[in-house]
Structure formats: structure tokens, C-alpha cells
Design a protein around this motif. Structure first.
Motif, PDB file in Angstrom:
ATOM      1  N   SER A 223     -14.036  -5.219  -4.608  1.00 28.35           N
ATOM      2  CA  SER A 223     -14.181  -4.781  -3.209  1.00 28.35           C
ATOM      3  C   SER A 223     -13.110  -5.336  -2.278  1.00 28.35           C
ATOM      4  O   SER A 223     -13.162  -5.094  -1.073  1.00 28.35           O
ATOM      5  CB  SER A 223     -15.572  -5.139  -2.660  1.00 28.35           C
ATOM      6  OG  SER A 223     -16.594  -4.591  -3.473  1.00 28.35           O
ATOM      7  N   THR A 224     -12.129  -6.078  -2.833  1.00 32.75           N
ATOM      8  CA  THR A 224     -11.068  -6.610  -1.963  1.00 32.75           C
ATOM      9  C   THR A 224     -10.140  -5.501  -1.496  1.00 32.75           C
ATOM     10  O   THR A 224      -9.720  -5.464  -0.334  1.00 32.75           O
ATOM     11  CB  THR A 224     -10.257  -7.680  -2.711  1.00 32.75           C
ATOM     12  OG1 THR A 224     -11.119  -8.729  -3.112  1.00 32.75           O
ATOM     13  CG2 THR A 224      -9.149  -8.244  -1.811  1.00 32.75           C
ATOM     14  N   LEU A 225      -9.822  -4.587  -2.377  1.00 31.99           N
ATOM     15  CA  LEU A 225      -8.910  -3.499  -2.053  1.00 31.99           C
ATOM     16  C   LEU A 225      -9.695  -2.209  -1.878  1.00 31.99           C
ATOM     17  O   LEU A 225     -10.620  -1.921  -2.638  1.00 31.99           O
ATOM     18  CB  LEU A 225      -7.867  -3.317  -3.160  1.00 31.99           C
ATOM     19  CG  LEU A 225      -6.947  -4.515  -3.451  1.00 31.99           C
ATOM     20  CD1 LEU A 225      -6.024  -4.195  -4.624  1.00 31.99           C
ATOM     21  CD2 LEU A 225      -6.139  -4.895  -2.218  1.00 31.99           C
ATOM     22  N   SER A 226      -9.327  -1.446  -0.872  1.00 34.85           N
ATOM     23  CA  SER A 226      -9.946  -0.139  -0.671  1.00 34.85           C
ATOM     24  C   SER A 226      -9.383   0.855  -1.677  1.00 34.85           C
ATOM     25  O   SER A 226      -8.345   0.616  -2.305  1.00 34.85           O
ATOM     26  CB  SER A 226      -9.680   0.351   0.756  1.00 34.85           C
ATOM     27  OG  SER A 226      -8.288   0.409   1.001  1.00 34.85           O
ATOM     28  N   THR A 227     -10.084   1.956  -1.870  1.00 34.38           N
ATOM     29  CA  THR A 227      -9.570   2.968  -2.792  1.00 34.38           C
ATOM     30  C   THR A 227      -8.215   3.469  -2.291  1.00 34.38           C
ATOM     31  O   THR A 227      -7.982   3.610  -1.085  1.00 34.38           O
ATOM     32  CB  THR A 227     -10.545   4.142  -2.925  1.00 34.38           C
ATOM     33  OG1 THR A 227     -10.787   4.697  -1.622  1.00 34.38           O
ATOM     34  CG2 THR A 227     -11.858   3.697  -3.532  1.00 34.38           C
ATOM     35  N   GLY A 228      -7.329   3.735  -3.225  1.00 41.88           N
ATOM     36  CA  GLY A 228      -5.977   4.170  -2.860  1.00 41.88           C
ATOM     37  C   GLY A 228      -4.980   3.677  -3.889  1.00 41.88           C
ATOM     38  O   GLY A 228      -5.338   3.145  -4.948  1.00 41.88           O
ATOM     39  N   GLU A 229      -3.715   3.833  -3.561  1.00 41.77           N
ATOM     40  CA  GLU A 229      -2.659   3.493  -4.499  1.00 41.77           C
ATOM     41  C   GLU A 229      -1.820   2.335  -3.956  1.00 41.77           C
ATOM     42  O   GLU A 229      -1.525   2.271  -2.752  1.00 41.77           O
ATOM     43  CB  GLU A 229      -1.769   4.711  -4.751  1.00 41.77           C
ATOM     44  CG  GLU A 229      -2.523   5.860  -5.409  1.00 41.77           C
ATOM     45  CD  GLU A 229      -1.656   7.082  -5.624  1.00 41.77           C
ATOM     46  OE1 GLU A 229      -0.512   7.098  -5.120  1.00 41.77           O
ATOM     47  OE2 GLU A 229      -2.116   8.037  -6.284  1.00 41.77           O
ATOM     48  N   TYR A 230      -1.416   1.461  -4.884  1.00 41.75           N
ATOM     49  CA  TYR A 230      -0.702   0.230  -4.520  1.00 41.75           C
ATOM     50  C   TYR A 230       0.445   0.002  -5.514  1.00 41.75           C
ATOM     51  O   TYR A 230       0.381   0.439  -6.666  1.00 41.75           O
ATOM     52  CB  TYR A 230      -1.633  -0.988  -4.567  1.00 41.75           C
ATOM     53  CG  TYR A 230      -2.831  -0.906  -3.655  1.00 41.75           C
ATOM     54  CD1 TYR A 230      -2.834  -1.552  -2.425  1.00 41.75           C
ATOM     55  CD2 TYR A 230      -3.966  -0.180  -4.029  1.00 41.75           C
ATOM     56  CE1 TYR A 230      -3.949  -1.485  -1.588  1.00 41.75           C
ATOM     57  CE2 TYR A 230      -5.065  -0.093  -3.198  1.00 41.75           C
ATOM     58  CZ  TYR A 230      -5.053  -0.753  -1.976  1.00 41.75           C
ATOM     59  OH  TYR A 230      -6.143  -0.670  -1.144  1.00 41.75           O
TER      60      TYR A 230
ATOM     61  N   ALA B  62       0.858  -1.193   0.000  1.00 42.87           N
ATOM     62  CA  ALA B  62       0.000   0.000   0.000  1.00 42.87           C
ATOM     63  C   ALA B  62       0.889   1.237   0.000  1.00 42.87           C
ATOM     64  O   ALA B  62       1.779   1.376   0.849  1.00 42.87           O
ATOM     65  CB  ALA B  62      -0.904  -0.008   1.220  1.00 42.87           C
ATOM     66  N   THR B  63       0.684   2.145  -0.971  1.00 45.25           N
ATOM     67  CA  THR B  63       1.549   3.314  -1.099  1.00 45.25           C
ATOM     68  C   THR B  63       0.811   4.629  -0.842  1.00 45.25           C
ATOM     69  O   THR B  63       1.363   5.696  -1.071  1.00 45.25           O
ATOM     70  CB  THR B  63       2.185   3.349  -2.502  1.00 45.25           C
ATOM     71  OG1 THR B  63       1.154   3.303  -3.487  1.00 45.25           O
ATOM     72  CG2 THR B  63       3.129   2.171  -2.698  1.00 45.25           C
ATOM     73  N   SER B  64      -0.439   4.559  -0.386  1.00 44.58           N
ATOM     74  CA  SER B  64      -1.172   5.757   0.041  1.00 44.58           C
ATOM     75  C   SER B  64      -1.845   5.445   1.368  1.00 44.58           C
ATOM     76  O   SER B  64      -2.029   4.282   1.748  1.00 44.58           O
ATOM     77  CB  SER B  64      -2.203   6.180  -1.009  1.00 44.58           C
ATOM     78  OG  SER B  64      -3.249   5.234  -1.105  1.00 44.58           O
ATOM     79  N   SER B  65      -2.224   6.489   2.094  1.00 41.45           N
ATOM     80  CA  SER B  65      -2.733   6.307   3.456  1.00 41.45           C
ATOM     81  C   SER B  65      -4.013   5.483   3.508  1.00 41.45           C
ATOM     82  O   SER B  65      -4.237   4.716   4.452  1.00 41.45           O
ATOM     83  CB  SER B  65      -2.967   7.678   4.108  1.00 41.45           C
ATOM     84  OG  SER B  65      -3.887   8.441   3.327  1.00 41.45           O
ATOM     85  N   ALA B  66      -4.878   5.599   2.503  1.00 42.86           N
ATOM     86  CA  ALA B  66      -6.158   4.888   2.534  1.00 42.86           C
ATOM     87  C   ALA B  66      -6.044   3.468   2.010  1.00 42.86           C
ATOM     88  O   ALA B  66      -6.967   2.658   2.177  1.00 42.86           O
ATOM     89  CB  ALA B  66      -7.198   5.657   1.722  1.00 42.86           C
ATOM     90  N   ALA B  67      -4.941   3.132   1.358  1.00 41.85           N
ATOM     91  CA  ALA B  67      -4.800   1.808   0.756  1.00 41.85           C
ATOM     92  C   ALA B  67      -4.535   0.755   1.825  1.00 41.85           C
ATOM     93  O   ALA B  67      -3.935   1.030   2.871  1.00 41.85           O
ATOM     94  CB  ALA B  67      -3.662   1.838  -0.254  1.00 41.85           C
ATOM     95  N   ASP B  68      -4.949  -0.483   1.536  1.00 42.01           N
ATOM     96  CA  ASP B  68      -4.796  -1.572   2.511  1.00 42.01           C
ATOM     97  C   ASP B  68      -4.756  -2.900   1.759  1.00 42.01           C
ATOM     98  O   ASP B  68      -5.701  -3.256   1.054  1.00 42.01           O
ATOM     99  CB  ASP B  68      -5.956  -1.553   3.501  1.00 42.01           C
ATOM    100  CG  ASP B  68      -5.804  -2.607   4.584  1.00 42.01           C
ATOM    101  OD1 ASP B  68      -4.753  -3.291   4.607  1.00 42.01           O
ATOM    102  OD2 ASP B  68      -6.743  -2.753   5.382  1.00 42.01           O
ATOM    103  N   CYS B  69      -3.641  -3.649   1.893  1.00 46.15           N
ATOM    104  CA  CYS B  69      -3.482  -4.936   1.210  1.00 46.15           C
ATOM    105  C   CYS B  69      -3.941  -6.115   2.058  1.00 46.15           C
ATOM    106  O   CYS B  69      -3.939  -7.255   1.577  1.00 46.15           O
ATOM    107  CB  CYS B  69      -2.014  -5.163   0.840  1.00 46.15           C
ATOM    108  SG  CYS B  69      -1.320  -4.013  -0.365  1.00 46.15           S
ATOM    109  N   SER B  70      -4.338  -5.887   3.320  1.00 45.87           N
ATOM    110  CA  SER B  70      -4.553  -6.995   4.257  1.00 45.87           C
ATOM    111  C   SER B  70      -5.670  -7.933   3.834  1.00 45.87           C
ATOM    112  O   SER B  70      -5.665  -9.121   4.191  1.00 45.87           O
ATOM    113  CB  SER B  70      -4.826  -6.448   5.656  1.00 45.87           C
ATOM    114  OG  SER B  70      -5.993  -5.639   5.655  1.00 45.87           O
ATOM    115  N   ALA B  71      -6.652  -7.461   3.092  1.00 44.10           N
ATOM    116  CA  ALA B  71      -7.775  -8.322   2.701  1.00 44.10           C
ATOM    117  C   ALA B  71      -7.455  -9.178   1.483  1.00 44.10           C
ATOM    118  O   ALA B  71      -8.268 -10.020   1.087  1.00 44.10           O
ATOM    119  CB  ALA B  71      -9.010  -7.466   2.419  1.00 44.10           C
TER     120      ALA B  71
END
Length: 753
Positions: free
Chosen positions: A312-319, A288-297
Motif C-alpha cells: 500500500s506504499t505505492l499507488s497503482t500505476g507505473e514506476y 513515477a511514469t504514469s499519471s496515477a503513480a506517486d513515489c512521495s510515500a
């Protein structure tokens, strides 16, 4: 400081130190001997011109010699080398000539060359030479030894050869006929080594013929056909290095996906250039390269080529997704930046490029971009460039535009700046206004630079003086280099016309070209002959340099010129030296001059019939030369350049010579198309000039009953010329040929447009 500010003067100085570069340039020394085994009457030439790592500046060359056995004395040779090393206050010479009588018969010597650049870094190379006690042809294999290549590359080995010198012995050779046989001495290569090229001096092996991580020893034996005991050989070690595997993620270097859309990251285009046994293993990571991004799911399975990401697996943001591919002991990584946006915009996938770098003239100066867009709604797709220094770089109709609509596009490479990297963006917007984009980067190659070409001696006579060409000081990261040598046109004021190039032949692996025959210069330019070299890097980018010499003609009758031309051309053809034959034939036609062109005023004595015979002789020898000439763009240009000289005085061109010249044009163009290559601008100009002259011969006499058939034959030549011009051209591209009496325009239109 004075009371008047306008009269004040301020100075400042500062001292700074320029340190050594963090990654210094290290010379890679190339040391080439004229032959490994030197005939009893032959001199030895040592040449280090192919050394790289000069940084574009002169290097220091230092030669030395050691005896190859206890019986060999090298004092005389050492003295010659010491004199060469002292040249220009210790700069030395890259080329050293060692006279035959300075070398001990049956003596074995090991020569060493140390080259040092301006940074103080050095490289070294050695070469073994044996002086024979009998005559032998001079044989060498062009390029470095060892010769480095890869499994996926074609292997092209070229032997240079010259007849044995017999001046110090009582015997002689019956004629100049030479034969060549290639061998592979390790036994590792089991394929055929015969008839791999039109010219027996050349060995051509197709890609994938050699195995990676393997060394081969190729040897060529050259011998006088009628006296096989007069022979010599040269060997080269061919090292086939193992190439890195290449990781690729399809779709583009930056991609956008909607959170409500599932998508795939596909690594199945990753490849092994060596095509070795075994399979790939694939390893993916997500960062995850932005604050809102999340790879955990996201759950990433092990060893899969296609990573599927559900909606819907990844939240909006940059990866950033990283791929590692592994095959045996080799591995490579690739990254793709992913942005997840709200909704379900179109999904874009850009097809990966096939090269790391592109030249401005690659594929005719154009690059085709392909992609796919997936959407449940109708959409529009638009290509653009991000931060480009060129405002309009996409082909649009018959011009160029800053943006083009559609999932595919064509980029005008010829418009782009060498050394720059361009980010090309494909944006897709659906009917509800949702959009996404992907990007791909195109790096434009830089050609070799900072070098020059030298030609010695600075003056001489056509068909008499041998000239020596050398390319020096060339700089580029994309090695190895190949070289094309030739002559340029000369303008009326004596300046060189760098757009008018006549190559001697195809690419050479050596940075030098010995024993070149040059044509006489024009009276009006004080006999100036322009000379050039094109230096080609491993991606095909070309750097060039020019210089000039003066070449005069000896006063000769037509009969004397015919005898000289026949003798020299026959020797070159019989020894399979196609480039030398073309030089001799070109010098012959230039030596004839012209009865109509004052800049090439006829100085020969002889009747019109003897001039006709001379032109017929040149054409016959040109056909024989064609039979041993490989078909490359440069080789075709050199053949056509000679043909123009055959017909450039129509009053001296017989019906049969005109007909044969037309058929020669047709033949060369057919084999050019059959070889899947195009033709150069100089070749199209030569075709136009040759046809213009042929139009003025008796072969194209409108009163002849055959003139209509001949007109159809000319149309066939023009059709073939058009096809060769258009080879590889894209939709909308056109070329013209407007020379003399020929005015033609060719334009490509795709069938679906």
C-alpha cells in the motif's frame, strides 16, 4: 504526356549527399614483425593483416622506416617499402617481405604502418626490429602488442617460432630440437611460468592471476636445445585494464506487483569483475511514469542493497526504479520498470542472465531461464515471447512451442535471429484469477562479417610448397578477434563443402598463418583444396569465408614419402610446432592415396609392407604430436582428421596399427571429457569413419579369440563419443552418428523426468 495515358513516360531525379557517419569507424592498426630480432640469414616479414576498422572494404596501407640509431642505414629498405606502397595505384600491401641482404647487419629500424579506410580515417602502429649478425630462430608472440586483457579473463600467450636459416653461414645446427622459457620482466607477477600448457610455446595463466590497472612484460626465449647460444626472444606488454562494475536488479527488466503485497528490489547480485578491495555503495531513486503513480510515500534509506517496499506504499500505476552502485571511482546504473496493480497477484522474480549477448550456438544452442514465484494461493506460470519473429522458441518435450508451463524454461537459441533482441515474458496466475508478469531481454549476437580469406600461392605441391593464409576486411564491434584456419571438403563438382571442416589447430591471435603445408587435392576435382577461416569475436560468434587452391603431388615411392614425412614431422615435433606436424602427417596420408578409392588413386610405388611401415610411422608421429597439442575442440578435430588417414586403407593397416589407432581414439576422447569440452560434428564423423576402417582390419577378425574383447573396446569408444556429443546438452536433446558401419543415437533424459 501524350494523348494516350498508356504511352506516357514520367521521370524524376533527386540529388542527395551522404554525410560522414556520426560515429565513424577508426582503423586500429596491428603491425606484426616476423621477429623482433632477425637472424643474419633471415628475411623480415611485416604484416598488417590484423588491422581492424576497414568497414568491410579495402584499406590503403603505407609503410615507412626510420633508423633506430645514427649508425643504421635504411635506404635499401625504404626503396622496398616505396614499391610496396605503390601497389595497385597506391593501395599498397598489408604484407611486405624485406630480403635479408637489404638490411644492415646490427642495424636497428623502426617501422611505421599507416592504414586508412574508405572514410578517410587513419590509424598508425610502429614496431622495432634489429638485424643480427648471427643466426637466430624466428620468434614472435601472436596478437597485438600491447595485448589487452582483464583480471577475470584467462591469459593465453602463444609464441610462433621457426628454426634459424643457416644458408649464409658456414655453421649448422645439429637438429631441430627447440626449447622455450617464459619470463615476466617487471617483477609484478610472482606465480609460476613453467608447465602452464602441454606445449611449451604457450603460456596459460588462470583467470584472476593478474591485477587490474597493471602492466606486465612477458618474454619468451626460444633456443636450439643442443646449441643454446643459437637463440632469440620476443616480448609483449600485457595491459590489464580495470573493468566497470556491474549494477544488477534481480527479478527481470519489467515486473508487476500487487498494491496489497510488499516486495523487494534486490541489487545484491551487482558485482565487480575485478574483485578488487572495497565495498559497494547503493543509491536508489523512484520515478513515477504514469499519471496515477506517486513515489512521495516511499522512503528510501541510503546505501542499502535491498530496497523493501511495504504494501500500500505505492499507488497503482507505473514506476521506474534506478539503481546506482559505486565502488571507488567506478559506478554503474541499472533500471527496472515496475507496475503496481490492484490486489495481491503472485510475485515473480526472474534470475538475471550471465551474459550481455548470446550466440545461436551458445551452450549447444540452448538458454536456461530460471525464476521463482511467490503466492499464498496455488498458481500456474507460463512463459511466452512478446513480439518475437520466431513463433515457437521454447523447448517442449522433443520439439518447440510458443508457450511453456512452469517457472523455468529452455529457449532454443539456434532458432533465433542474429542481431535481434527477444523479450521473454513469465506470467503467473493464481487460483482466484489474479495475475502478474515479469520480462527479461535476450540479445542475440551477430558474427563477424564482410571479410574474406586469401591463400597464396594459388597452386603448389604437397610437402613442398608453403602456403600463406590471411583473413581480411572483417567487421564486428566485439573485438578482439581470434582466427581458426583449415581446409574444407570438396564436392565431386569441385564446389567446396562448407559443412566439412578440418582445422589446422586451435584459435590463433594473428589474422594470418604463414608456411602452411597442404595435402594434395583429389584427381577428380583437378587437385582442388578448399581453404577456410573462422573469425571469432569476443563473445564467441563465428563468421567464416572460403577459397580454394590447387595442390598436386610429386611422383614419389613409398620409401621416399616415408623419408620426407619422417624428416619434416620430426622437425616440427622437436620444435613443438604441433599444428605444422599435423599438416605434414595429413599431407602424408593424402599422398599415399588409396587402393580402393578412385578419386584418390594410388600413384606411389612400393610394396604393401612398405605402405604398412609408412602408416605405422604416421601413427607414431601422431602420438608424439598429441603430446604437445592443447586440448581444444579444434585441436581435437585436427588430431582425429589425421587418424582417419592412417587407417583409410584397411589392407595396409597392421594389427598393431589398428589397435594403436583404437587406443588413440579412446585416449583423445577421455582427455576431451577431462578438459570439460565437447566435440565438433566433424570430429564425430571422423570417429565413425575411423571405426569403420578399423572394423575391416585384422584387429577385428571375427575368427580371432580377441575379437570379443575388441568389440567391447569399440563399445567403450562409442560410449565416450556419446558423452562428448552430449556435453552440456539439455534434457530432451539428442544427436546421431550415422557414418559408414557406425549407427548410433544419443539422447539426454534428466533423472527427474
Amino acid at each position: 504526356q501524350t494523348s494516350s495515358s498508356s504511352a506516357s513516360l514520367f521521370t524524376m531525379n533527386e540529388t542527395f549527399v551522404v554525410d560522414q557517419p556520426l560515429v565513424p569507424t577508426i582503423p586500429v592498426v596491428s603491425l606484426v614483425a616476423s621477429s623482433e630480432f632477425i637472424g643474419v640469414c633471415d628475411d623480415l616479414i611485416l604484416n598488417g593483416a590484423g588491422t581492424t576498422g576497414s568497414g568491410g572494404r579495402a584499406m590503403i596501407y603505407n609503410y615507412s622506416v626510420m633508423p633506430g640509431n645514427d649508425m643504421t642505414k635504411v635506404a635499401n629498405v625504404s626503396e622496398i617499402l616505396e614499391i610496396a606502397n605503390s601497389h595497385k595505384n597506391g593501395i599498397g600491401k598489408f604484407r611486405v617481405d624485406i630480403p635479408s641482404d637489404a638490411m644492415q647487419k646490427n642495424g636497428e629500424m623502426v617501422f611505421k604502418l599507416i592504414a586508412t579506410n574508405f572514410l578517410g580515417y587513419s590509424g598508425v602502429a610502429t614496431v622495432y626490429v634489429k638485424k643480427l649478425h648471427i643466426p637466430a630462430p624466428r620468434i614472435s608472440i601472436q596478437g597485438a602488442n600491447p595485448y589487452l586483457t582483464t583480471r577475470s579473463s584467462k591469459l593465453k600467450l602463444k609464441a610462433s617460432a621457426e628454426m634459424p636459416i643457416m644458408t649464409c653461414v658456414d655453421s649448422s645446427v645439429a637438429n631441430a630440437k627447440m626449447s622455450f622459457i617464459w619470463y615476466e620482466d617487471t617483477g609484478g607477477f610472482t606465480g609460476s611460468l613453467t608447465d602452464t600448457s602441454k606445449n611449451p610455446r604457450f603460456l596459460n595463466l588462470a583467470a584472476d592471476s593478474l591485477e587490474a590497472s597493471t602492466s606486465y612484460q612477458f618474454r619468451v626465449v626460444g633456443f636450439m636445445t643442443d646449441t643454446p647460444n643459437v637463440n632469440n626472444s620476443a616480448t609483449v606488454e600485457v595491459q590489464v585494464s580495470q573493468q566497470d562494475v556491474v549494477a544488477q536488479i534481480s527479478g527481470g527488466s519489467y515486473q508487476q506487483f500487487g498494491r496489497d503485497t510488499s516486495f523487494d528490489l534486490d541489487a545484491s547480485d551487482s558485482y565487480d569483475p575485478d574483485d578488487s578491495a572495497g565495498s559497494f555503495s547503493y543509491f536508489w531513486t523512484c520515478e513515477a511514469t504514469s499519471s496515477a503513480a506517486d513515489c512521495s510515500a516511499l522512503t528510501i534509506p541510503s546505501d542499502i542493497s535491498i530496497l523493501s517496499v511495504a504494501s500500500s506504499t505505492l499507488s497503482t500505476g507505473e514506476y521506474t526504479f534506478t539503481l546506482m552502485v559505486v565502488k571507488g571511482s567506478r559506478n554503474d546504473t541499472a533500471e527496472v520498470d515496475i507496475e503496481i496493480v490492484a490486489g495481491a497477484p503472485p510475485v515473480i522474480s526472474i534470475t538475471a542472465l550471465t551474459q550481455d549477448k548470446y550466440n545461436t550456438d551458445s551452450d549447444g544452442g540452448f538458454l536456461s531461464l530460471e525464476s521463482s514465484v511467490t503466492s499464498t494461493l496455488t498458481y500456474t506460470a507460463v512463459w511466452s515471447a512478446d513480439g518475437s519473429d520466431v513463433s515457437s522458441l521454447f523447448v517442449s518435450g522433443k520439439g518447440y512451442a510458443s508457450t511453456v508451463t512452469g517457472i523455468d524454461a529452455i529457449v532454443g537459441l539456434s532458432l533465433l535471429t542474429m542481431g535481434e533482441t527477444y523479450t521473454l515474458v513469465l506470467t503467473a496466475t493464481d487460483s482466484e484469477g489474479e495475475s502478474s508478469y515479469s520480462t527479461i531481454s535476450v540479445e542475440i549476437n551477430e558474427p563477424p562479417e564482410s571479410g574474406e580469406v586469401s591463400v597464396t600461392p594459388g597452386s603448389g605441391y604437397a610437402l613442398e610448397t608453403f602456403f600463406h593464409f590471411t583473413a581480411e576486411y572483417w567487421v564486428d564491434d566485439d573485438l578482439p578477434f581470434t582466427y581458426i584456419f583449415g581446409t574444407t571438403g570438396v564436392n565431386e563438382d569441385g564446389s567446396l563443402d562448407e559443412d566439412s571442416l578440418s582445422p589446422f589447430g586451435g584459435e590463433r591471435d594473428d589474422a594470418f598463418y604463414e608456411d602452411v603445408t597442404l595435402s594434395t587435392g583429389l584427381n577428380s576435382t583437378n587437385y582442388t583444396v578448399g581453404c577456410y577461416v573462422e573469425v571469432v569475436d569476443s563473445y564467441g560468434a563465428v563468421g567464416s569465408a572460403t577459397t580454394s587452391v590447387r595442390v598436386r603431388s610429386r611422383p614419389l615411392s613409398v620409401g621416399e614419402l616415408l623419408n620426407i614425412s619422417e624428416t619434416k614431422a620430426s622437425e616440427a615435433i622437436e620444435s613443438s610446432d604441433a599444428d605444422a606436424a599435423k599438416q605434414i602427417l595429413s599431407a602424408t596420408t593424402e599422398g599415399m592415396g588409396s587402393t580402393t578409392d578412385e578419386t584418390r588413386r594410388r600413384t606411389l610405388l612400393g610394396s604393401e609392407s612398405s605402405a604398412e611401415a609408412l602408416r605405422a610411422s604416421v601413427l607414431a608421429n601422431l602420438w608424439a604430436t598429441y603430446e604437445i597439442t592443447p586440448i581444444t575442440v579444434s585441436d581435437v578435430a585436427s588430431l582425429l582428421s589425421v587418424l582417419v588417414g592412417v587407417v583409410d586403407t584397411p589392407s595396409e593397416v597392421t594389427y598393431d596399427v589398428a589397435s594403436g589407432s583404437h587406443y588413440f581414439l579412446q585416449t583423445v576422447l577421455r582427455v576431451t571429457l577431462g578438459a570439460d569440452i565437447g566435440i565438433s560434428t566433424s570430429s564425430t564423423d571422423d570417429i565413425g569413419n575411423a571405426l569403420t576402417y578399423i572394423f575391416e582390419t585384422s584387429w577385428f577378425d571375427e575368427s580371432s579369440t580377441e575379437s570379443f574383447v575388441n568389440a567391447q573396446n569399440v563399445s567403450n569408444v562409442l560410449s565416450l563419443t556419446s558423452a562428448a556429443q552430449m556435453y552440456g546438452a539439455y534434457d530432451g536433446v539428442g544427436y546421431d552418428l550415422n557414418i559408414g558401419d557406425v549407427d548410433m543415437y544419443s539422447h539426454r533424459t534428466a533423472a527427474d523426468t
